[in-house]
Design an enzyme around this catalytic site. Structure first.
Site, PDB file in Angstrom:
ATOM      1  N   ASP A  20       0.808  -1.217   0.000  1.00 15.69           N
ATOM      2  CA  ASP A  20       0.000   0.000   0.000  1.00 15.69           C
ATOM      3  C   ASP A  20       0.841   1.266   0.000  1.00 15.69           C
ATOM      4  OD1 ASP A  20      -2.653  -0.848  -0.125  1.00 15.69           O
ATOM      5  OD2 ASP A  20      -2.659  -1.409   1.985  1.00 15.69           O
ATOM      6  N   CYS A  21       2.133   1.139   0.265  1.00 14.58           N
ATOM      7  CA  CYS A  21       2.993   2.320   0.352  1.00 14.58           C
ATOM      8  C   CYS A  21       3.783   2.571  -0.923  1.00 14.58           C
ATOM      9  CB  CYS A  21       3.945   2.184   1.545  1.00 14.58           C
ATOM     10  SG  CYS A  21       3.071   2.121   3.113  1.00 14.58           S
TER      11      CYS A  21
END
Length: 808
Positions: free
Chosen positions: A483-484
Site C-alpha cells: 500500500d505504500c
C-alpha cells in the site's frame, strides 16, 4: 531473554513477570463479541464492530502504555493493590498471566491474599465473564473490599475521542441491584446498551468517573479505593463508568469466587422499554442468569475448550521439533482465527476506528482458517464478493457491522480482484462445495445487480486484462499489495493520505508483482472453469497467463532478479539501475510461485538474489538499499525512516512467499531456515529484542538499516499468520488439498527425519506418516497399503480414515 514459557499441555503461554518488553495480549471471543486483553488486563471489548459498537474505552498512544481496561482493586486495611499489577503497580509476592485459547487467567498475591482473575467470552453470548477468586493464604481472618472499574465508551469510538461538546452532556446510567446499565443515547436512536453485573450484594457502587477517581487522580490512586468508601454516584453527562464495591471476609485457607458479567444487549425496536422511560433489561437478565455462578463459568470454559479442540483438530503434526508442533497445532491457527474475526480492525496497533475489514486482507486470511470453519468461510466469501464493482474492482475496505464498502478509501488497488479468485479456489478445494459458484451475489451490495459468484470471479480475472500498461504488465492503480508503493499520487501536502490522493490517473505505472500473481492465480481460475464444464474459456485463461509470463520475462526481468514495477514516467522500480530500492521481495516470491522462470533458471537466480541481498538474522527485508530521501514519484514507501515498515523493513507478510518459492525449486534447507527466523516460538530467547509476543507473528520487524534491528511491531492482525500457516502446512509439511484429492509433497530438511500429520478434510481423516531424507525430491506414496502413482491421494468418502505412508 525469556519473560515466560509455553505450557504445551495446557495450550497456554505463561507470563511470569508483569514487566514484559511490551504489552503482551490475547483475544477473547470467537463469534460476535470480542475483547482485547493484555497481561495486565488492559484493553477493551466490542460487539461485532470495534468502532460502532465498542463498550469500553481504551487510550491509544497513552502514557503509561496500556492504561485502562478491566481493573480490579483490593482494599486490605490501609493497603490497596491490583492483582494484575497495573495500574497501582504495588509489588506482588506472586504474579502470573496465562494466555489461552479465547481466555486469559491472571493471578496476583500480596499480603497473604491470592487473587485469580479469569476472563473469557462464552460461546453464544455477547458478554465477557470475569471470575475473581480470592483466597486467604494467611493465618488471620481477612476483611477485604473489592472494587471493579470499567470506563464505558460512547459506542462510536471515533466520536468518543472528538465530540466532547456532546458526549460530556449525554451520559446516562441505570442502577438495579448489583447491575450497572450504561444507557447513553438509548432513548433516541439506539436500541442497545451495556451492562456490568456482579453476583453478590453491593457495599456500594459508582457510575461517574470523577466521583470515583477524584478530579486530579489517576487510575493508580482512585479516591474511592484510597478511602475505601464508594460514593454511590449516578452519572449525569460527563464520563460514565461502572464500579462495584463488594465486601469479602475470608477465614484462613478459605476462598470465595465472584462472577462479573460485562455485556452488550440489543432489543427489537418495538420492545425497547419495560415501561415508559425504563430500559428493557430482559436480554441482559437472561445472560446474567446463565452465568451467575462459578459452576456456570466452569461449564462455559469447558464448552470453549471443546470448541477450540474441534477447530484445531483439522490439522495437527507430530514431529521431533516441539517448536514446529506448537506453532502448527496451536498458535498459528489460533492467530489465523483471530484475523478472521477482526481482520485488521482492533489490536494495540490498530485502533478499530478506521479500517474495518480489508478486501485483500480478508481474502488472504481465509487461506489460513478455511479448514477450521468452512461454513463461515463461505459466508465471508459472499460478503466480500458483494463489495465488488461491476468492472471487477472492489472496495478496499468495508465495515463489518453494515457489510458496506468504505467510501473514504474506495477502490483502485489493482491487486484486490485476484485475491477473491485465490480465496474461492482455496474454499472449493477444501470443501468440494462448487455450488457456491452459482450463488447469486450483488455488486456494491445493490440487489438489482445480482450475478453468480462465478461471474464475479470472471470479472476479477478480466479486470487485470482490461488494465494493462505499455509493457503488457498490469497497471498498479493506487497501489498493489504494498500500500505504500504509490506510483500515481505525487503527494506534496502534509496530512494528505497517499493512497487516496489520486492526483494522477495515468496508465503507465505497472506492477510486476500483480503480473506474478496473475501467473500464479490465473491457473486457479482456469481449473475452476474446467470443473464447471467450460474448457474453451479455461484454455483462453491459460493463454492469457502464458502471455503474462512472456511479458514478465521480457520486461520484468532485470538480469538477476525480477523488477518490482514501472513508475508513472515509465522508469524501472526495483532495478540495478536504481541508486536505492534496487531489489524488492514481493515480485521474487510471486513470480516464482507463478512458475515464471522455473524451467529457464530465472526462478533460482531470483531466489539466490534474495538470499544474498535481502536475508538477515531476523527475516527477509522488503527491499534494499533503503530509501534515504523522499521520492515523490514512489509515494509513502520513502516517507519512512530507513529500516522501518515498507522502507527496507522486514515486512513479515511477504516472507512466506519466499519460503513457498524455495520449496517449488526444491530447496528445503533454505525454506525451513527462513521459517525458523520468522516463527515466534523460535524467537522466545530474543524477546528483549523482538519485544512483541513470542506466541504470534508480527507484521513488521525493523530491518538492518534501522536503529533497533530485530524489533517487532504490530503483532496479531497480519497476513503473516495465514501465509505462514499456508507455507508450513501446505509446502514445508506439504499437505494441501487440490480439486482431485489431497496432495502429499513434503519439503523439509533432514533435521526433521520423520513426522505424522493428521488432516481432516471433506469429512474424511487422513493420517500421513512421512519419512524424510531432506533432499526436496518427489514423494513416493502408499495409501492403505497400496502404492500410488503421483502425489495426490484421491478424496475418500466422509467418515473414512485413510492411512498414507510417504517417503521423500
Amino acid at each position: 531473554m525469556r519473560f515466560g514459557h509455553f505450557d504445551d499441555a495446557a495450550r497456554e503461554y505463561v507470563i511470569t513477570t508483569p514487566r514484559t518488553p511490551y504489552p503482551w495480549i490475547n483475544y477473547l471471543g470467537c463469534e460476535e463479541f470480542y475483547g482485547i486483553i493484555s497481561h495486565l488486563a488492559g484493553g477493551y471489548c466490542f460487539h461485532r464492530d470495534a468502532r460502532l459498537r465498542r463498550l469500553t474505552r481504551y487510550r491509544y498512544n497513552g502514557v503509561p502504555t496500556d492504561a485502562g481496561g478491566r481493573t480490579y482493586y483490593l482494599k486490605d486495611g490501609d493497603d490497596y493493590w491490583t492483582p494484575a499489577w497495573a495500574p497501582v503497580k504495588r509489588e506482588l509476592e506472586h504474579y502470573q498471566c496465562r494466555h489461552g485459547l479465547g481466555y486469559t487467567r491472571i493471578t496476583g498475591a500480596r499480603g497473604g491474599v491470592r487473587a485469580e482473575l479469569l476472563f473469557l467470552v462464552p460461546l453464544g453470548a455477547s458478554a465477557e465473564l470475569h471470575r475473581i477468586t480470592l483466597r486467604n493464604e494467611g493465618k488471620a481472618r481477612k476483611r477485604l473490599r473489592l472494587f471493579s472499574l470499567v470506563e464505558f465508551c460512547l459506542w462510536n469510538a471515533l466520536d468518543d475521542q472528538t465530540n466532547f461538546q456532546r458526549n460530556w452532556s449525554t451520559g446516562e446510567v441505570e442502577v438495579e441491584g448489583s447491575t450497572l446499565y450504561h444507557v447513553t443515547e438509548y432513548r433516541e436512536r439506539r436500541n442497545h446498551y451495556a451492562y456490568y453485573h456482579v453476583n453478590a450484594p453491593l457495599a456500594g457502587f459508582d457510575t461517574d468517573r470523577e466521583s470515583f477517581l477524584g478530579l486530579y487522580n489517576g487510575l493508580h490512586e482512585p479516591q474511592v479505593v484510597v478511602e475505601g468508601e464508594p460514593r454511590n454516584s449516578v452519572a449525569s453527562g460527563w464520563q460514565p463508568i461502572g464500579s462495584h464495591a463488594v465486601d469479602v471476609e475470608l477465614e484462613p485457607g478459605e476462598e470465595r469466587s465472584l462472577v462479573f458479567v460485562l455485556g452488550y444487549a440489543e432489543n427489537p425496536r418495538d420492545r425497547k422499554w419495560e415501561r415508559p422511560g425504563q430500559v428493557n433489561k430482559a436480554p441482559a437478565r437472561e445472560v446474567i442468569a446463565r452465568f451467575s455462578t462459578a459452576a456456570q463459568v466452569d461449564a462455559a470454559m469447558a464448552a470453549l475448550r471443546a470448541h477450540w479442540d474441534a477447530l484445531l483438530s483439522a490439522f495437527t503434526v507430530r514431529s521431533p521439533d516441539e517448536r514446529l508442533d506448537r506453532m502448527v497445532n496451536v498458535w498459528n491457527p489460533y492467530q489465523c482465527m483471530v484475523t478472521f474475526n477482526v481482520s485488521r480492525s482492533a489490536s494495540y496497533f490498530e485502533s478499530g476506528i478506521g479500517r474495518g475489514m480489508g478486501f485483500r486482507d480478508s481474502n488472504q486470511d481465509l487461506l489460513g482458517f478455511v479448514h477450521q470453519v468452512p461454513t463461515r468461510a463461505r459466508q465471508r466469501i459472499l460478503d466480500l464478493a458483494a463489495t465488488q464493482f461491476p468492472d471487477g474492482s472492489a472496495y478496499h475496505q468495508y465495515q463489518p457491522l453494515t457489510r458496506r464498502g468504505n467510501h473514504d478509501v474506495g477502490s483502485g488497488f489493482n491487486d484486490d480482484p485476484l485475491w477473491l479468485i485465490l480465496a474461492v479456489a482455496a474454499y472449493t478445494k477444501e470443501t468440494g462445495d462448487y455450488a457456491i459458484l452459482d450463488e447469486q451475489v450483488p455488486f456494491d451490495n445493490d440487489e438489482r445487480t445480482r450475478a453468480p459468484l462465478l461471474d464475479h470471479l470472471r470479472r476479477s480475472f478480466e479486470h487485470v486484462l482490461a488494465n494493462l500498461g505499455p509493457h503488457g504488465l498490469p497497471l498498479i492503480g493506487r497501489a498493489d499489495w504494498n500500500d505504500c508503493l504509490n506510483l500515481n499520487c505525487f503527494s506534496e501536502t502534509p496530512d494528505e493520505p497517499y493512497q487516496t490522493t489520486g492526483t494522477r490517473d495515468g496508465r503507465t505505472a505497472e506492477s510486476v508483482m500483480i503480473a506474478g500473481m496473475f501467473a500464479a492465480i490465473g491457473p486457479e481460475w482456469a481449473r475452476l472453469l474446467s470443473h464447471q464444464g467450460r474448457p474453451a474459456e479455461a484454455a483462453e485463461a491459460l493463454e492469457a497467463v502464458r502471455r503474462m509470463e512472456r511479458a514478465i520475462l521480457e520486461h520484468g526481468w532485470d538480469g538477476e532478479w525480477f523488477l518490482r514495477a514501472y513508475d508513472f514516467h515509465g522508469r524501472k522500480v526495483g532495478s540495478r539501475q536504481c541508486a536505492e530500492g534496487q531489489i524488492f521481495v514481493e515480485s521474487q516470491g510471486w513470480c516464482v510461485m507463478g512458475g515464471v522462470g522455473l524451467r529457464t533458471g530465472q526462478a533460482r537466480q531470483a531466489l539466490d538474489s534474495v538470499a544474498a541481498r535481502l536475508d538477515t538474522p531476523y527475516g527477509i527485508l522488503l527491499q534494499q538499499p533503503a530509501y534515504r530521501s523522499y521520492h515523490r514519484e514512489l509515494g509513502e514507501i520513502s516517507s519512512y525512516p530507513p529500516g522501518y515498515k515498507e522502507n527496507a523493513g522486514i515486512f513479515c507478510h511477504s516472507n512466506p512467499w519466499i519460503m513457498i518459492a524455495e520449496t517449488l525449486v526444491g530447496r528445503p534447507d533454505r525454506a525451513f531456515a527462513y521459517y525458523r527466523k520468522l516463527a515466534p516460538a523460535y524467537l522466545e530467547d530474543i524477546s528483549e529484542i523482538h519485544r512483541t509476543e513470542p506466541y504470534v507473528h508480527a507484521q513488521m520487524i525493523a530491518g538492518r538499516d534501522a536503529v533497533r534491528h530485530g524489533e517487532a511491531k504490530n503483532a496479531w492482525l497480519t497476513g503473516t499468520a495465514a501465509w505462514s500457516f499456508v507455507a508450513v502446512s501446505q509446502y514445508l509439511l506439504g499437505i494441501r488439498p487440490e480439486h482431485e484429492g489431497l496432495r502429499v509433497s513434503p519439503c523439509l530438511p533432514a533435521e526433521i527425519p520423520e513426522f505424522t500429520v493428521t488432516r481432516r478434510c471433506r469429512g474424511a481423516t487422513y493420517l500421513v506418516h512421512v519419512r524424510n531424507s531432506g533432499g526436496g525430491g518427489r514423494a513416493r506414496l502408499t495409501v492403505d497399503g497400496r502404492a500410488l502413482e503421483g502425489e495426490v491421494v484421491p478424496w475418500a468418502r466422509p467418515g473414512a480414515v485413510v492411512e498414507v505412508d510417504c517417503v521423500v
